[in-house]
Enzyme design. Structure first.
Site, PDB file in Angstrom:
ATOM      1  N   ILE A   1       7.426  -2.384   7.327  1.00  0.00           N
ATOM      2  CA  ILE A   1       7.413  -0.915   7.371  1.00  0.00           C
ATOM      3  C   ILE A   1       8.015  -0.363   6.086  1.00  0.00           C
ATOM      4  CG2 ILE A   1       8.173   1.140   8.596  1.00  0.00           C
ATOM      5  CD1 ILE A   1       6.144  -0.672  10.107  1.00  0.00           C
ATOM      6  N   LYS A   2       7.201   0.408   5.387  1.00  0.00           N
ATOM      7  CA  LYS A   2       7.627   0.990   4.118  1.00  0.00           C
ATOM      8  C   LYS A   2       8.221   2.371   4.382  1.00  0.00           C
ATOM      9  CE  LYS A   2       5.769   1.021  -0.605  1.00  0.00           C
ATOM     10  NZ  LYS A   2       4.511   0.982  -1.383  1.00  0.00           N
ATOM     11  N   LEU A   3       9.442   2.565   3.915  1.00  0.00           N
ATOM     12  CA  LEU A   3      10.196   3.789   4.188  1.00  0.00           C
ATOM     13  C   LEU A   3      10.657   4.443   2.887  1.00  0.00           C
ATOM     14  CD1 LEU A   3      12.422   2.203   6.947  1.00  0.00           C
ATOM     15  CD2 LEU A   3      10.722   3.993   7.379  1.00  0.00           C
TER      16      LEU A   3
ATOM     17  N   THR B   1       0.854  -1.182   0.000  1.00  0.00           N
ATOM     18  CA  THR B   1       0.000   0.000   0.000  1.00  0.00           C
ATOM     19  C   THR B   1       0.893   1.237   0.000  1.00  0.00           C
ATOM     20  OG1 THR B   1      -0.095   0.188   2.418  1.00  0.00           O
ATOM     21  CG2 THR B   1      -1.743  -1.215   1.356  1.00  0.00           C
TER      22      THR B   1
ATOM     23  N   ALA C   1       3.149  -1.295   5.034  1.00  0.00           N
ATOM     24  CA  ALA C   1       2.440  -0.116   5.541  1.00  0.00           C
ATOM     25  C   ALA C   1       3.454   1.028   5.612  1.00  0.00           C
ATOM     26  CB  ALA C   1       1.855  -0.404   6.913  1.00  0.00           C
TER      27      ALA C   1
END
Length: 219
Positions: A83-85, A27, A56
């Site tokens: 965790i999308k960074l 996402t 996310a």
């Protein structure tokens, strides 16, 4: 090559979860915004539908707030949340720190082999090079995937390469041929992977012949 679905639409994910070949979900803030719910609400629903990695994304731009958001998102479901960074100094710093905490990360908005190398070195579980946006500026997106795959092989990095910003079935095929680990694909493109006119023609032929056989059996 694994296939993820790139969406925040719960109905699309519900259907995709029944297909048997969707292994994860990505996402981003733009996809979340289309759904009219908070990221937390949407992610809480997604983790119940797909037994795989769910990316996310943090929205903060500075390291302290990235870390705060990362911990909040991860607690939604530590088994599935990634965790999308962003591909920034603070994003890479957060990736390295979260790696120490055994929290998986996905470094996104990657547009060069050098950026991918930094994500590898920062301990990212995944890195997401974007194809469609490179094509938009007449750059060679598949060459980028090939370069990143080669760097990974040269040095034995374990980071998985998520081919992102997929626009069409040809992107999926070329990413598979180039050695990408994962393609994250919009719902419409995933659906179109099934389609071929010869398959449709063959099914029609089999149906007609099956009906003929059934009539003969009735006699």
């Amino acid at each position: 090559m694994k296939l993820f679905i790139d969406t925040a639409n719960i109905e699309e994910i519900k259907e995709a979860s029944t297909w048997g070949y969707i292994k994860g979900v990505t996402t981003n803030p733009s996809l979340i915004a289309k759904e009219g719910s908070s990221q937390k609400e949407i992610i809480e629903q997604i983790v119940k539908l797909i037994d795989g990695p769910i990316s996310a994304e943090v929205t903060a731009e500075d390291y302290p707030h990235m870390m705060e958001q990362a911990h909040e998102l991860y607690q939604i479901d530590p088994k599935h949340i990634v965790i999308k960074l962003p591909m920034t100094k603070d994003g890479l710093r957060a990736s390295a720190e979260l790696k120490k905490e055994n929290i998986p990360t996905n470094v996104t908005l990657c547009f060069s082999a050098n950026q991918a190398l930094l994500a590898f070195e920062a301990g990212a579980r995944y890195v997401s090079p974007f194809l469609g946006r490179l094509d938009d500026i007449s750059d060679d997106s598949i060459k980028l995937i090939e370069e990143i795959v080669q760097i990974k092989r040269n040095y034995g990095y374990t980071t998985e390469i998520i081919c992102a910003s997929i626009r069409n079935p040809d992107h999926v095929k070329k990413c598979a041929l180039a050695g990408g680990d994962i393609a994250t694909v919009p719902y419409k493109v995933l659906s179109s992977l099934l389609s071929h006119p010869l398959t449709d023609r063959g099914l029609d032929s089999f149906r007609i012949d099956a009906e003929k056989t059934a009539k003969l059996t009735e006699k």
